[in-house]
Design a protein around this motif. Structure first.
Motif, short mmCIF file in Angstrom:
data_model
loop_
_atom_site.label_atom_id
_atom_site.label_comp_id
_atom_site.label_asym_id
_atom_site.label_seq_id
_atom_site.Cartn_x
_atom_site.Cartn_y
_atom_site.Cartn_z
N ALA B 135 -3.96 -0.02 0.96
CA ALA B 135 -4.72 0.33 -0.32
C ALA B 135 -5.58 1.59 -0.18
N ALA B 136 -5.94 1.97 0.99
CA ALA B 136 -6.55 3.42 0.88
C ALA B 136 -5.83 4.40 0.48
N VAL B 137 -4.31 4.53 0.88
CA VAL B 137 -3.47 5.53 0.38
C VAL B 137 -3.33 5.38 -1.10
N ASN B 138 -3.16 4.09 -1.62
CA ASN B 138 -3.08 4.08 -2.97
C ASN B 138 -4.34 4.53 -3.84
N GLY B 139 -5.68 4.43 -3.27
CA GLY B 139 -6.73 4.77 -3.57
C GLY B 139 -6.84 6.34 -3.86
N LEU B 140 -6.12 7.06 -2.81
CA LEU B 140 -6.10 8.44 -2.64
C LEU B 140 -5.37 9.07 -3.81
N PHE B 141 -4.45 8.33 -4.39
CA PHE B 141 -3.70 8.91 -5.55
C PHE B 141 -4.07 7.86 -7.02
N CYS B 142 -5.16 7.11 -7.00
CA CYS B 142 -5.65 6.14 -8.14
C CYS B 142 -5.53 6.83 -9.31
N GLY B 143 -5.92 8.19 -9.33
CA GLY B 143 -5.88 8.96 -10.79
C GLY B 143 -4.75 9.55 -11.00
#
Lengths: 81, 195
Positions: B135-143
């Protein structure tokens, strides 16, 4: 239907992302909106970790003492004591 | 990797000057390499169960490379080598935490057979940490929708060609996305808080 396994997914993803970091160019490092001061501070931080290990290794004899860097560290430590 | 031969009694022995090579290679790292090394250490220590920081893992990786307990394979870049050592240290850390967890669980088990069942069961703590790290890695690229597609593909073990086919990306789009991802990884790799 197979069960979702976050550990396997994470392992694959981290491996792929690590490869991306290894493959990053100097331009990627400088062009990633990183302030020069952040790059310098990070590099210094890592160098301190390296100095610590190389210093320990030179003392224990794991690093060839004829190596300029190890010899330099050993000399510096000797001066401190 | 440098190799030199020594003529022993009646045989030629190939000697790898591993420690000196590793020390020289590490000493020769540029500021940009050091930034990459820190980003790698941060990446591998994401979600570790114990209080083990990126600098501890990096320290241990260099120590293992220097004392020869991990051999630097010929032709592998020093950063890739140190990255693989850090990954292995983090895996060891997980295994140790799991073993200790089992020992504690065994002490609490009163009914026979319960300990064995726990030993073969999936590790819920690690699964939870892995899900959080994903989830943290996905959050890193959320935009960045393009990056999220690439991330999903990489996590599924797809090749670049398969990712492009699945998401209708051109090769150029894929390369541009990867460059954005590298920069974000480096940027965030230095900013990520300690695990």
């Amino acid at each position: 239907m197979t069960r979702w396994d976050p550990q396997i997914e994470l392992a694959r993803l981290l491996e792929a992302l690590a490869q991306e970091i290894v493959a990053a160019s100097d331009d990627d490092v400088r062009g990633g909106n990183l302030a020069k001061s952040v790059i310098r501070a990070s590099a210094d931080e890592v160098r301190r970790v390296i100095d610590g290990v190389l210093g320990d290794a030179a003392e224990s004899g794991d690093v060839d003492a004829s190596l300029p860097y190890a010899a330099f560290l050993r000399e510096q430590r000797a001066r401190q004591h | 990797m440098e190799r030199f031969t020594e003529r022993g009694i009646g045989s030629i022995v190939t000697v790898e000057s591993t420690t000196a090579d590793v020390a020289r290679a590490i000493h020769a790292l540029t500021a940009a390499d050091l930034v990459r090394l820190k980003a790698l250490a941060r990446l591998w220590t994401r979600g570790l169960p114990e209080v083990l920081g990126w600098s501890d893992v990096l320290h241990e990786a260099i120590a293992r490379a220097l004392d020869g307990s991990r051999k630097w394979p010929s032709g592998v870049p020093i950063l890739a080598f140190l990255s693989s050592v850090m990954r292995s240290i983090c895996d060891d850390q997980w295994r140790r935490a799991r073993r200790e967890g089992r020992l504690l669980a065994r002490d609490d088990d009163f009914e026979a057979g319960e300990g064995e069942a726990r030993a073969t069961a999936p590790d819920p703590e690690r699964a939870l940490a892995a899900a959080q790290a994903l989830a943290a890695v996905n959050g890193l690229f959320c935009g960045d929708p393009g990056a999220l597609k690439v991330i999903a593909g990489l996590a599924d073990g797809l090749t670049p060609a398969e990712i492009c086919r699945l998401y209708g990306m051109s090769e150029r789009d894929y390369d541009t996305t990867r460059r954005r991802m590298r920069r974000a990884l480096l940027r965030r790799g230095l900013e990520w808080s300690e695990p």
